[in-house]
Design a protein around this motif. Structure first.
Motif, PDB file in Angstrom:
ATOM      1  N   SER A   8       0.915  -1.260   0.066  1.00 23.45           N
ATOM      2  CA  SER A   8       0.004   0.071   0.042  1.00 23.45           C
ATOM      3  C   SER A   8       0.846   1.235   0.086  1.00 23.45           C
ATOM      4  CB  SER A   8      -0.940   0.015   1.233  1.00 23.45           C
ATOM      5  OG  SER A   8      -1.896  -1.082   1.176  1.00 23.45           O
ATOM      6  N   ALA A   9       2.050   1.112   0.599  1.00 23.65           N
ATOM      7  CA  ALA A   9       2.664   2.473   0.679  1.00 23.65           C
ATOM      8  C   ALA A   9       3.570   2.595  -0.545  1.00 23.65           C
ATOM      9  CB  ALA A   9       3.896   2.080   1.918  1.00 23.65           C
ATOM     10  N   VAL A  10       3.884   1.332  -1.196  1.00 26.20           N
ATOM     11  CA  VAL A  10       4.614   1.721  -2.364  1.00 26.20           C
ATOM     12  C   VAL A  10       3.535   2.174  -3.506  1.00 26.20           C
ATOM     13  CG1 VAL A  10       5.361   0.395  -4.500  1.00 26.20           C
ATOM     14  CG2 VAL A  10       6.477  -0.218  -2.119  1.00 26.20           C
ATOM     15  N   SER A  11       2.598   1.900  -3.405  1.00 22.08           N
ATOM     16  CA  SER A  11       1.477   2.207  -4.336  1.00 22.08           C
ATOM     17  C   SER A  11       0.918   3.685  -4.083  1.00 22.08           C
ATOM     18  CB  SER A  11       0.163   1.368  -4.254  1.00 22.08           C
ATOM     19  OG  SER A  11       0.274   0.276  -4.752  1.00 22.08           O
ATOM     20  N   ALA A  12       1.090   4.150  -2.858  1.00 26.80           N
ATOM     21  CA  ALA A  12       0.712   5.602  -2.460  1.00 26.80           C
ATOM     22  C   ALA A  12       1.863   6.221  -3.126  1.00 26.80           C
ATOM     23  CB  ALA A  12       0.594   5.763  -1.042  1.00 26.80           C
ATOM     24  N   ALA A  13       3.114   5.929  -2.668  1.00 25.28           N
ATOM     25  CA  ALA A  13       4.351   6.677  -3.282  1.00 25.28           C
ATOM     26  C   ALA A  13       4.494   6.739  -4.823  1.00 25.28           C
ATOM     27  CB  ALA A  13       5.614   6.035  -2.776  1.00 25.28           C
ATOM     28  N   GLY A  14       3.831   5.690  -5.440  1.00 26.01           N
ATOM     29  CA  GLY A  14       3.823   5.666  -6.888  1.00 26.01           C
ATOM     30  C   GLY A  14       2.808   6.702  -7.355  1.00 26.01           C
ATOM     31  N   LEU A  15       1.718   6.783  -6.870  1.00 23.09           N
ATOM     32  CA  LEU A  15       0.657   7.666  -7.326  1.00 23.09           C
ATOM     33  C   LEU A  15       1.005   8.854  -7.062  1.00 23.09           C
ATOM     34  CD1 LEU A  15      -2.477   5.935  -6.340  1.00 23.09           C
ATOM     35  CD2 LEU A  15      -1.708   6.034  -8.458  1.00 23.09           C
ATOM     36  N   GLY A  16       1.860   9.304  -5.897  1.00 24.35           N
ATOM     37  CA  GLY A  16       2.495  10.758  -5.762  1.00 24.35           C
ATOM     38  C   GLY A  16       3.460  11.148  -6.981  1.00 24.35           C
ATOM     39  N   ILE A  17       4.232  10.122  -7.180  1.00 22.77           N
ATOM     40  CA  ILE A  17       4.976  10.400  -8.203  1.00 22.77           C
ATOM     41  C   ILE A  17       4.419  10.782  -9.569  1.00 22.77           C
ATOM     42  CG2 ILE A  17       7.001   9.445  -9.668  1.00 22.77           C
ATOM     43  CD1 ILE A  17       8.129   7.828  -6.938  1.00 22.77           C
ATOM     44  N   ALA A  18       3.401   9.942  -9.705  1.00 21.28           N
ATOM     45  CA  ALA A  18       2.685  10.063 -11.012  1.00 21.28           C
ATOM     46  C   ALA A  18       1.834  11.657 -11.270  1.00 21.28           C
ATOM     47  CB  ALA A  18       1.462   8.947 -11.213  1.00 21.28           C
ATOM     48  N   ALA A  19       1.511  12.164  -9.818  1.00 21.72           N
ATOM     49  CA  ALA A  19       0.933  13.404  -9.685  1.00 21.72           C
ATOM     50  C   ALA A  19       1.798  14.221 -10.164  1.00 21.72           C
ATOM     51  CB  ALA A  19       0.191  13.349  -8.419  1.00 21.72           C
ATOM     52  N   ILE A  20       3.120  14.247  -9.608  1.00 24.28           N
ATOM     53  CA  ILE A  20       4.115  15.439  -9.938  1.00 24.28           C
ATOM     54  C   ILE A  20       4.548  15.352 -11.383  1.00 24.28           C
ATOM     55  CG2 ILE A  20       6.525  15.749  -9.433  1.00 24.28           C
ATOM     56  CD1 ILE A  20       5.880  14.782  -6.646  1.00 24.28           C
ATOM     57  N   THR A  21       4.784  14.139 -11.784  1.00 23.69           N
ATOM     58  CA  THR A  21       5.056  14.031 -13.293  1.00 23.69           C
ATOM     59  C   THR A  21       3.818  14.352 -14.240  1.00 23.69           C
ATOM     60  OG1 THR A  21       6.013  11.790 -12.780  1.00 23.69           O
ATOM     61  CG2 THR A  21       5.581  12.265 -14.945  1.00 23.69           C
ATOM     62  N   ALA A  22       2.608  14.424 -13.897  1.00 24.99           N
ATOM     63  CA  ALA A  22       1.770  14.993 -14.551  1.00 24.99           C
ATOM     64  C   ALA A  22       1.408  16.570 -14.425  1.00 24.99           C
ATOM     65  CB  ALA A  22       0.281  14.543 -14.062  1.00 24.99           C
ATOM     66  N   TYR A  23       2.041  17.083 -13.375  1.00 22.42           N
ATOM     67  CA  TYR A  23       1.997  18.270 -13.107  1.00 22.42           C
ATOM     68  C   TYR A  23       3.168  19.127 -13.947  1.00 22.42           C
ATOM     69  CZ  TYR A  23       2.861  22.725 -10.878  1.00 22.42           C
ATOM     70  OH  TYR A  23       2.960  24.170 -10.483  1.00 22.42           O
ATOM     71  N   ARG A  24       4.020  18.320 -14.320  1.00 22.91           N
ATOM     72  CA  ARG A  24       5.099  18.784 -15.430  1.00 22.91           C
ATOM     73  C   ARG A  24       4.949  18.524 -16.878  1.00 22.91           C
ATOM     74  NH1 ARG A  24      10.472  16.443 -12.012  1.00 22.91           N
ATOM     75  NH2 ARG A  24      10.408  17.766 -10.442  1.00 22.91           N
ATOM     76  N   LYS A  25       3.441  18.328 -16.935  1.00 22.09           N
ATOM     77  CA  LYS A  25       3.052  18.201 -18.312  1.00 22.09           C
ATOM     78  C   LYS A  25       3.437  16.908 -19.045  1.00 22.09           C
ATOM     79  CE  LYS A  25       1.196  22.488 -18.463  1.00 22.09           C
ATOM     80  NZ  LYS A  25      -0.343  22.460 -17.927  1.00 22.09           N
ATOM     81  N   ARG A  26       3.934  15.879 -18.543  1.00 19.92           N
ATOM     82  CA  ARG A  26       4.318  14.736 -19.205  1.00 19.92           C
ATOM     83  C   ARG A  26       3.413  13.472 -18.769  1.00 19.92           C
ATOM     84  NH1 ARG A  26      10.250  13.462 -17.390  1.00 19.92           N
ATOM     85  NH2 ARG A  26       9.917  11.994 -19.129  1.00 19.92           N
ATOM     86  N   PHE A  27       2.197  13.494 -19.506  1.00 19.36           N
ATOM     87  CA  PHE A  27       0.806  12.984 -19.070  1.00 19.36           C
ATOM     88  C   PHE A  27       0.979  11.382 -19.467  1.00 19.36           C
ATOM     89  CE2 PHE A  27      -0.763  17.281 -19.941  1.00 19.36           C
ATOM     90  CZ  PHE A  27      -1.181  17.412 -18.573  1.00 19.36           C
ATOM     91  N   LEU A  28       1.752  11.131 -20.395  1.00 18.02           N
ATOM     92  CA  LEU A  28       1.930   9.780 -20.815  1.00 18.02           C
ATOM     93  C   LEU A  28       2.665   8.927 -19.886  1.00 18.02           C
ATOM     94  CD1 LEU A  28       1.472   7.667 -23.088  1.00 18.02           C
ATOM     95  CD2 LEU A  28       3.633   8.151 -24.157  1.00 18.02           C
ATOM     96  N   THR A  29       3.642   9.541 -19.463  1.00 16.91           N
ATOM     97  CA  THR A  29       4.786   9.219 -18.410  1.00 16.91           C
ATOM     98  C   THR A  29       4.212   8.900 -17.284  1.00 16.91           C
ATOM     99  OG1 THR A  29       6.745  10.032 -19.576  1.00 16.91           O
ATOM    100  CG2 THR A  29       6.926   9.124 -17.296  1.00 16.91           C
ATOM    101  N   ALA A  30       3.216  10.044 -16.895  1.00 15.50           N
ATOM    102  CA  ALA A  30       2.437  10.016 -15.669  1.00 15.50           C
ATOM    103  C   ALA A  30       1.437   8.815 -15.480  1.00 15.50           C
ATOM    104  CB  ALA A  30       1.696  11.325 -15.327  1.00 15.50           C
ATOM    105  N   THR A  31       0.852   8.619 -16.668  1.00 15.12           N
ATOM    106  CA  THR A  31      -0.126   7.365 -16.858  1.00 15.12           C
ATOM    107  C   THR A  31       0.642   6.307 -16.701  1.00 15.12           C
ATOM    108  OG1 THR A  31      -1.464   8.751 -18.201  1.00 15.12           O
ATOM    109  CG2 THR A  31      -2.051   6.539 -18.300  1.00 15.12           C
ATOM    110  N   ARG A  32       1.739   6.047 -17.184  1.00 13.23           N
ATOM    111  CA  ARG A  32       2.381   4.564 -17.126  1.00 13.23           C
ATOM    112  C   ARG A  32       2.889   4.615 -15.643  1.00 13.23           C
ATOM    113  NH1 ARG A  32       6.290   5.229 -21.122  1.00 13.23           N
ATOM    114  NH2 ARG A  32       4.717   4.688 -22.328  1.00 13.23           N
ATOM    115  N   ILE A  33       3.256   5.487 -14.820  1.00 13.51           N
ATOM    116  CA  ILE A  33       3.741   5.386 -13.365  1.00 13.51           C
ATOM    117  C   ILE A  33       2.666   5.012 -12.606  1.00 13.51           C
ATOM    118  CG2 ILE A  33       4.764   6.662 -11.508  1.00 13.51           C
ATOM    119  CD1 ILE A  33       6.459   8.159 -13.395  1.00 13.51           C
TER     120      ILE A  33
END
Length: 151
Positions: A8-33
């Motif tokens: 659960s902690a790994v998943s939460a951290a991954g979703l946080g990293i995906a949110a930061i990546t989406a904020y940087r306008k890299r949506f494809l990479t964020a979706t993959r993360i």
């Protein structure tokens, strides 16, 4: 319980990293993360994590893996011995065929199935003399093959 918490902690951290990546306008990479980060939670919810942790901590399972490893080692050892010095099926089949062919003399003709006069050999006399030389050439080819393989 500990494995589920870690997943659960790994998943939460991954979703946080995906949110930061989406904020940087890299949506494809964020979706993959995000997709990768949802896998551990999915494994926990299906019970795979509990099943795997149950397998890992049982001594009987490790004994079973050890027996499988020994069986695999025995199979590979017999294959190596067979390739190194044992005879293979092809060699035995070739030897059987050679023993059946050696029953007939090399210069002998096949028996006639007709009841009349036999047909005379249409080959000239020179061809009959070359026949034993050709069979000698066959044996020299076989000898060359055997020498090549160190036999």
């Amino acid at each position: 319980m500990l494995a589920e918490t870690i997943c659960s902690a790994v998943s939460a951290a991954g979703l946080g990293i995906a949110a930061i990546t989406a904020y940087r306008k890299r949506f494809l990479t964020a979706t993959r993360i995000a997709a990768y980060s949802l896998v551990p939670v999915g494994l926990v919810m299906t019970g795979v994590v509990a099943w795997v942790s149950g397998i890992v901590f049982k001594p009987s399972v490790w004994i079973g893996f050890g027996l499988l490893a020994v069986a695999w080692l025995l199979f590979m050892t017999t294959r190596a011995v067979e390739r190194r010095g044992g005879t293979t099926r092809k060699e035995r089949k070739a030897a059987r065929a050679a023993s059946q062919d050696s029953a007939v003399a090399p210069g002998a003709s096949s028996p006639s199935l007709t009841s009349g006069n036999p047909v005379p050999d249409a080959r000239p006399q020179g061809a009959a003399k070359k026949k034993p030389a050709e069979s000698g050439d066959d044996f020299s080819d076989i000898e060359a093959i055997l020498k090549k393989h160190g036999i």
